[in-house]
Motif scaffolding. Structure first.
Motif, mmCIF file in Angstrom:
data_model
loop_
_atom_site.group_PDB
_atom_site.id
_atom_site.type_symbol
_atom_site.label_atom_id
_atom_site.label_comp_id
_atom_site.label_asym_id
_atom_site.label_seq_id
_atom_site.Cartn_x
_atom_site.Cartn_y
_atom_site.Cartn_z
ATOM 1 N N ARG A 183 -25.082 36.694 4.523
ATOM 2 C CA ARG A 183 -24.165 35.748 5.148
ATOM 3 C C ARG A 183 -24.746 34.335 5.086
ATOM 4 N NH1 ARG A 183 -22.821 35.507 11.570
ATOM 5 N NH2 ARG A 183 -25.082 35.343 11.599
ATOM 6 N N MET A 184 -23.888 33.388 4.714
ATOM 7 C CA MET A 184 -24.261 31.978 4.723
ATOM 8 C C MET A 184 -23.327 31.256 5.698
ATOM 9 S SD MET A 184 -25.030 31.154 0.698
ATOM 10 C CE MET A 184 -25.631 29.519 1.120
ATOM 11 N N GLN A 185 -23.890 30.737 6.774
ATOM 12 C CA GLN A 185 -23.088 30.022 7.754
ATOM 13 C C GLN A 185 -22.918 28.562 7.342
ATOM 14 O OE1 GLN A 185 -25.621 31.396 11.143
ATOM 15 N NE2 GLN A 185 -23.656 31.974 12.069
ATOM 16 N N VAL A 186 -21.813 27.973 7.763
ATOM 17 C CA VAL A 186 -21.474 26.596 7.410
ATOM 18 C C VAL A 186 -21.626 25.730 8.662
ATOM 19 C CG1 VAL A 186 -19.700 25.080 6.480
ATOM 20 C CG2 VAL A 186 -19.860 27.443 5.679
ATOM 21 N N PRO A 187 -22.557 24.748 8.658
ATOM 22 C CA PRO A 187 -22.769 23.924 9.857
ATOM 23 C C PRO A 187 -21.552 23.080 10.233
ATOM 24 C CG PRO A 187 -23.995 23.037 7.989
ATOM 25 C CD PRO A 187 -23.476 24.366 7.573
#
Length: 247
Positions: free
Chosen positions: A30-34
């Motif tokens: 998972r790559m979270q988006v700030p």
């Protein structure tokens, strides 16, 4: 499938709000988006740094994100994403998201071609290949409209003659019903070669194409199969039966 999957989780709706992703995503990364306006950069970063085979995107809503999706598709990475709209025509008319289905442009055709198509000399055509090969409209919790070949479906919609969709419904008894909409006008009668190309590409997984005497009578002939399973999993047999609309 044993593929490297990266999830672009902008609103934390896929893997949850916790620092530890939900177990439902398995071994996917998972790559979270700030910030929401940075989603397209995270999408491109996933391609450059993580070498994924599949990218799952929470939602595509801006022109930059649509361009990033096109870039991902051009690099041979399988793309799974969602966007808001009532139907496929909404994406065609939306200038920000039309790149998802290949983009739209005005072209000028010859007088003979315009006469053959029954249109004006200036028409709309698809600019390039779509980012997605298949599109699903979620009409309700138990109903979906499926475009098995987005490329040909968009071309047919732009011609303004007809388009073919597959509609699936789940009944209360969990029986899957598959229907196809009727063809419109007589463009296919005049272009039988295009009919075969279109039908085979869209419906090759469901039925064989024959030369129809009447385009209006698009019906499937019922065929009875007798299967004697041996050394097959019950779950596999149940899955096959569900695909054929059996309970």
């Amino acid at each position: 499938m044993e593929k490297r999957v990266v999830i672009i989780d902008t609103a934390n709706e896929i893997a949850g709000d916790s620092d530890v992703p939900h177990s439902g995503i398995g071994r996917a990364r998972r790559m979270q988006v700030p910030k929401t306006d940075l989603q397209h950069k995270i999408m491109l970063e996933a391609i450059e740094n993580h070498m994924p085979q599949v990218i799952v995107i929470d939602e595509i809503g801006t022109e930059l994100e649509a361009l990033a999706a096109r870039t991902i598709a051009e690099k041979g990475v399988q793309l799974v994403g969602t966007t808001h709209g009532n139907c496929l025509e909404n994406l065609i008319k939306n200038p920000s998201l039309s790149d998802l289905i290949g983009g739209i442009q005005y072209v000028t055709i010859s007088y003979e071609e315009a006469k053959k198509r029954g249109t004006q000399k200036s028409i709309l055509e698809r600019k390039s290949y779509p980012a997605f090969q298949l599109a699903i409209e979620v009409n309700s919790l138990f109903s979906w409209t499926i475009y098995e070949n987005v490329e040909y479906s968009v071309d047919l919609i732009l011609r303004g003659n007809f388009y073919i969709t597959q509609i699936r419904n789940i009944k209360k008894n969990e029986k899957l019903i598959i229907n196809y909409n009727k063809l419109q006008k007589d463009f296919l009668i005049k272009n039988s070669r295009f009919l075969n190309k279109e039908m085979i590409s869209i419906h090759r997984n469901w039925f064989l194409v024959n030369q129809f005497n009447s385009i209006k009578s698009l019906k499937l002939k019922p065929i009875t199969y007798i299967v004697y399973p041996y050394l097959l999993s019950k779950n596999l047999i149940r899955e096959i039966l569900l695909k054929f609309g059996e309970s």
